[in-house]
Design a protein around this motif. Structure first.
Motif, short mmCIF file in Angstrom:
data_model
loop_
_atom_site.label_atom_id
_atom_site.label_comp_id
_atom_site.label_asym_id
_atom_site.label_seq_id
_atom_site.Cartn_x
_atom_site.Cartn_y
_atom_site.Cartn_z
N VAL A 58 -0.01 -0.62 0.15
CA VAL A 58 -1.05 -0.58 1.17
C VAL A 58 -2.44 -0.60 0.52
CG1 VAL A 58 -2.14 0.91 2.89
CG2 VAL A 58 0.32 0.49 2.97
N LEU A 59 -2.62 0.19 -0.52
CA LEU A 59 -3.90 0.18 -1.23
C LEU A 59 -4.17 -1.20 -1.83
CD1 LEU A 59 -3.78 3.67 -3.03
CD2 LEU A 59 -5.23 2.99 -1.10
N GLY A 60 -3.12 -1.83 -2.35
CA GLY A 60 -3.27 -3.17 -2.89
C GLY A 60 -3.70 -4.17 -1.83
N ALA A 61 -3.15 -4.02 -0.62
CA ALA A 61 -3.51 -4.91 0.49
C ALA A 61 -4.98 -4.76 0.86
CB ALA A 61 -2.62 -4.62 1.69
N PHE A 62 -5.44 -3.52 0.97
CA PHE A 62 -6.85 -3.29 1.30
C PHE A 62 -7.76 -3.80 0.19
CE2 PHE A 62 -5.46 0.01 4.45
CZ PHE A 62 -6.15 -0.52 5.53
N LEU A 63 -7.35 -3.59 -1.06
CA LEU A 63 -8.14 -4.07 -2.19
C LEU A 63 -8.23 -5.59 -2.17
CD1 LEU A 63 -9.66 -3.42 -4.81
CD2 LEU A 63 -7.47 -3.53 -6.02
N TRP A 64 -7.13 -6.25 -1.90
CA TRP A 64 -7.11 -7.71 -1.82
C TRP A 64 -8.05 -8.20 -0.72
CZ3 TRP A 64 -5.73 -12.16 -4.05
CH2 TRP A 64 -5.61 -13.30 -3.26
N THR A 65 -7.95 -7.58 0.45
CA THR A 65 -8.76 -8.00 1.59
C THR A 65 -10.24 -7.78 1.33
OG1 THR A 65 -6.91 -7.38 3.05
CG2 THR A 65 -9.06 -7.73 4.07
N LEU A 66 -10.58 -6.63 0.78
CA LEU A 66 -11.99 -6.34 0.50
C LEU A 66 -12.54 -7.25 -0.60
CD1 LEU A 66 -11.87 -2.43 0.63
CD2 LEU A 66 -12.97 -3.96 2.29
#
Length: 351
Positions: A319-327
């Motif tokens: 989940v943290l990876g997904a937010f990091l990717w999106t940001l």
């Protein structure tokens, strides 16, 4: 008159100037900047939706192999990238108003390179899908058809308001079903499947709002342009966007979903903030900003639901990876949608 002695001259050999030898894909040369343009057109921030819907379906189905999760993410991202490129190519008419920079990017690479890239993306997804089993391949086949005919004739689902939203909802529904399929079951009555599908159906109305004026000009019928003014379209979208919470509470009350999922209601304050931004928006740029905020709300709903389903360290890291990717995608501005739409003002600011 002084004579000039005859000088012997040699015929010089001049080599013909040639450009650098480029690698080719079939008969199509691969130019380095083509990759960066295709990456933009592939809508990298949207890859999060199908990737984590697959992970959620895989978790609900009892799967836990990291290798299969990685392959599922790759397949989901490849098909979504292809979908966005097809959509960009098919929407050239309305993008003359909505996203004119896309026309420039498409012109830079040409239709042959676009076709070649789509062949590579779809075929790569199919090859990888072999490792996830026959049921997953079956769902992938449906996903590819949906991906192509969402934008292209003769079906062109997006030209019909309801069909457009139904097709768009497949961005969550089909990957979730594929995740279940890896475990050997296609449970069409799974309540989480219907919750996610309906959530994406309602979110589809939000993404149509920034394109209202361009779609109206091009004569495109969407869930927004069926209304005579953008204000009514926004009100309709806000109302519909609230219904997944009603469906969630209903499923929990009926015992179809575990009580833990009621925690998704914690996202209501964020939802309310998005609604206020949508109602305050007065032009396409404001609606695009609201759409961007709505995107983060939508992936938050999906990712939070994943954590509730599988409250593990592995899930939190993903989940943290997904937010990091999106940001990161938003920060470096490599997504094909451009939030600031005052094109003439942007041109005047350029030196």
């Amino acid at each position: 008159m002084e004579s000039v002695p005859h000088r012997k001259t040699r015929n010089k050999h001049y080599e013909t100037m040639q450009g650098p030898s480029l690698p080719v894909l079939g008969s199509v040369p691969i130019i380095p900047h083509t990759f960066s343009i295709l990456f933009r057109l592939s809508g990298p921030r949207t890859w999060v939706f199908p990737s984590f819907s697959f992970i959620l379906g895989y978790a609900v189905g009892g799967g836990g192999l990291v290798s299969q999760i990685g392959i599922g993410i790759a397949v989901a991202s490849l098909v979504t990238a292809a979908t966005n490129i097809v959509n960009a190519y098919a929407d050239r008419k309305e993008d003359a108003t909505n996203q004119p920079q896309r026309l420039f990017w498409l012109g830079q690479i040409g239709s042959r390179q676009i076709t070649a890239s789509l062949v590579v993306l779809y075929s790569s997804a199919v090859v990888l899908a072999i490792y996830l089993g026959p049921l997953f391949i079956l769902v992938l086949g449906l996903g590819i058809l949906n991906s192509i005919f969402y934008s292209l004739p003769p079906l062109r689902f997006k030209a019909k308001p309801f069909a457009s939203l139904a097709s768009f909802s497949g961005a969550l529904g089909l990957p979730f079903l594929g995740g279940l399929g890896v475990g050997g079951s296609l449970d069409l009555l799974n309540p989480m499947l219907w919750l996610l599908t309906w959530f994406m159906f309602t979110y589809g109305t939000v993404k149509n709002l920034p394109d209202y004026f361009g779609d109206m000009k091009a004569g495109i019928r969407t869930s927004a342009t069926i209304f005579k003014n953008v204000k009514n379209a926004v009100l309709f979208s806000c109302t519909l966007l609230s219904t997944p919470f009603v469906l969630l509470v209903s499923f929990v009350s009926l015992g179809l979903l575990e009580p833990i999922y009621i925690a998704d209601l914690a996202l209501i304050p964020l939802f309310a903030f998005i609604i206020l931004e949508m109602l305050k928006a007065k032009d396409a740029a404001g609606l695009e900003k609201a759409h961007t905020l709505g995107f983060f709300y939508a992936i938050s709903f999906l990712l939070f639901t994943l954590v509730l389903t599988s409250p593990t360290v592995q899930s939190l890291v993903m989940v943290l990876g997904a937010f990091l990717w999106t940001l990161t995608v938003a920060k470096v501005s490599v997504h094909s949608r451009v939030e600031f739409r005052d094109w003439e003002k942007q041109r005047r600011k350029r030196p």
